[in-house]
Write a protein that holds these residues in place. Sequence first.
Motif, PDB file in Angstrom:
ATOM      1  N   GLU A  37       0.931  -1.221  -0.124  1.00 33.53           N
ATOM      2  CA  GLU A  37       0.107   0.114  -0.359  1.00 33.53           C
ATOM      3  C   GLU A  37       0.852   1.191   0.210  1.00 33.53           C
ATOM      4  N   ASP A  90       1.613  -7.113   6.041  1.00 33.53           N
ATOM      5  CA  ASP A  90       1.395  -8.678   5.628  1.00 33.53           C
ATOM      6  C   ASP A  90       2.088  -9.178   4.219  1.00 33.53           C
ATOM      7  N   GLN A 115     -10.575   3.690   1.735  1.00 36.88           N
ATOM      8  CA  GLN A 115     -11.996   3.433   1.055  1.00 36.88           C
ATOM      9  C   GLN A 115     -12.829   3.867   2.353  1.00 36.88           C
ATOM     10  N   ALA A 120      -6.241   0.097   4.690  1.00 32.04           N
ATOM     11  CA  ALA A 120      -5.291   1.245   4.392  1.00 32.04           C
ATOM     12  C   ALA A 120      -5.539   1.823   3.295  1.00 32.04           C
ATOM     13  N   ASP A 121      -6.422   1.632   2.505  1.00 37.27           N
ATOM     14  CA  ASP A 121      -6.806   2.194   1.018  1.00 37.27           C
ATOM     15  C   ASP A 121      -7.503   3.398   1.221  1.00 37.27           C
ATOM     16  N   SER A 132      -7.037  -3.197  -5.772  1.00 35.73           N
ATOM     17  CA  SER A 132      -7.640  -4.139  -4.889  1.00 35.73           C
ATOM     18  C   SER A 132      -6.834  -5.241  -4.686  1.00 35.73           C
ATOM     19  N   LYS A 133      -6.732  -5.841  -3.530  1.00 40.01           N
ATOM     20  CA  LYS A 133      -6.072  -7.069  -3.476  1.00 40.01           C
ATOM     21  C   LYS A 133      -6.644  -8.308  -3.533  1.00 40.01           C
ATOM     22  N   ARG A 182     -10.120 -15.089  -4.843  1.00 37.25           N
ATOM     23  CA  ARG A 182      -9.878 -14.960  -3.359  1.00 37.25           C
ATOM     24  C   ARG A 182     -11.226 -14.392  -2.697  1.00 37.25           C
TER      25      ARG A 182
HETATM   26  N1  UDP Z   1      -4.670  -6.618   2.813  1.00 38.59           N
HETATM   27  C1  UDP Z   1      -3.951  -7.569   3.510  1.00 38.59           C
HETATM   28  N2  UDP Z   1      -3.762  -8.652   2.973  1.00 38.59           N
HETATM   29  C2  UDP Z   1      -3.921  -9.121   1.801  1.00 38.59           C
HETATM   30  C3  UDP Z   1      -4.865  -8.358   1.328  1.00 38.59           C
HETATM   31  C4  UDP Z   1      -5.206  -7.314   1.616  1.00 38.59           C
HETATM   32  O1  UDP Z   1      -3.336  -6.957   4.553  1.00 38.59           O
HETATM   33  O2  UDP Z   1      -3.529 -10.490   1.673  1.00 38.59           O
HETATM   34  C5  UDP Z   1      -5.128  -5.534   3.276  1.00 38.59           C
HETATM   35  C6  UDP Z   1      -4.976  -4.213   2.412  1.00 38.59           C
HETATM   36  O3  UDP Z   1      -3.690  -3.803   2.380  1.00 38.59           O
HETATM   37  C7  UDP Z   1      -6.164  -3.218   2.767  1.00 38.59           C
HETATM   38  C8  UDP Z   1      -7.176  -4.009   3.227  1.00 38.59           C
HETATM   39  O4  UDP Z   1      -6.427  -5.312   3.560  1.00 38.59           O
HETATM   40  O5  UDP Z   1      -5.579  -2.341   3.980  1.00 38.59           O
HETATM   41  C9  UDP Z   1      -8.466  -4.162   2.358  1.00 38.59           C
HETATM   42  O6  UDP Z   1      -7.901  -4.753   0.839  1.00 38.59           O
HETATM   43  P1  UDP Z   1      -8.464  -4.048  -0.315  1.00 38.59           P
HETATM   44  O7  UDP Z   1      -8.392  -2.733  -0.323  1.00 38.59           O
HETATM   45  O8  UDP Z   1      -7.596  -4.706  -1.503  1.00 38.59           O
HETATM   46  O9  UDP Z   1      -9.865  -5.117  -0.399  1.00 38.59           O
HETATM   47  P2  UDP Z   1     -11.207  -4.354  -1.052  1.00 38.59           P
HETATM   48  O10 UDP Z   1     -11.200  -2.775  -0.586  1.00 38.59           O
HETATM   49  O11 UDP Z   1     -10.916  -4.388  -2.545  1.00 38.59           O
HETATM   50  O12 UDP Z   1     -12.138  -5.449  -0.635  1.00 38.59           O
END
Ligand code: UDP
Length: 315
Positions: free
Chosen positions: A15, A44, A100, A97-98, A206-207, A212
């Motif tokens: 991030e 992570d 959102q 962390a993102d 997005s991760k 997943r």
């Molecule tokens: N994250 C993590 N390990 C992972 C995948 C995600 O620590 O294997 C963290 C990522 O850095 C973020 C949070 O989990 O802070 C949510 O991830 P992301 O925003 O990608 O998910 P989305 O909002 O798309 O559901």
Amino acid sequence: MVEPKVSVIVPVYNEEESLPSLCRRLFGVLDGMGKPYEVLFVNDGSRDATLPFLLQTRKDRPGTMRIIDFNGNFGQHMAIMAGFENAKGEIVITIDADLQNPPEEIPRIVRCVEDGHDVVGTVRRQRRDSVFRVTASRLANRLTNRITGLSLHDYGCMLRGYRRDIVDIINELAEAATFIPALAQKFAAAPIEIEVAHSGREQGRSKYGLFRLIRLNFDLMTGFSLAPLQAVTVTGILISVLSFLFAVFMFIRRLVVGPEAEGVFTLLALLFLLMGVTISCIGIEGEYVGRIYQEVRRRPRYVIRKIYDSDPPSE
Ligand code: UDP
Ligand code: MG
């Protein structure tokens, strides 16, 4: 040093782009709250400049920031678990962390816990994700509630608050594959759900790919209910009853009409259908067996390379 009253856990995985503005806004909000706090970043297994950035920031924030550095990628929920096990606060907040989830909502969540709620869930108001994800997650939320018997409106929103006693219970369970919001909801005595703002992901990506997300939902459904197993049994019984009736019908028809050999392709289609059902059922059973295997194997759920404590930042 005063014991921190509020612990904020941030799982981070690659991030580097989001972190500067996250830190600025998060620390701004926490400073403004006027309560003792600590921020626990769980790295992570990032492969970008996440860790160096965090180490640098920690130097500027003595006494308020700790970093748990995993030696690989163990997933968001395990990162939060590690955060739970190390958090010292009476009130524990998790946030992505993102950005959102806006950090500006944290004071409201803290207030809810202070008002006596042990788990503060959140629902994303006007969710800013792709149409596909919003629809899929609406369906998944409904299905999950039906299957698990819980009632949460938004399983995916990770900006949440937990009181110390709930965190202690979750730590004690030490589950290998789990879904934290659902786990907390299960043990909550006075949960509440509030609406929070949501914005699109501005930096990084997005991760979670489709695969997943599906895996995560399996964790959720099999981890909190035996309903899928019972569905397998019921399906089996239903098919058996229907085929028995069908066999009786065919037998009588054989006596009345005589031998016939039509409908070979219908038979084939039926056969494929049943094969599909059978394989899916084996799959569902397998989900549970796999989870039992994971639990009995008792491998560590995550491996910490190092914990950088809040002070003194010597290195
Ligand atoms: N994250 C993590 N390990 C992972 C995948 C995600 O620590 O294997 C963290 C990522 O850095 C973020 C949070 O989990 O802070 C949510 O991830 P992301 O925003 O990608 O998910 P989305 O909002 O798309 O559901
Ligand atoms: Mg996100």
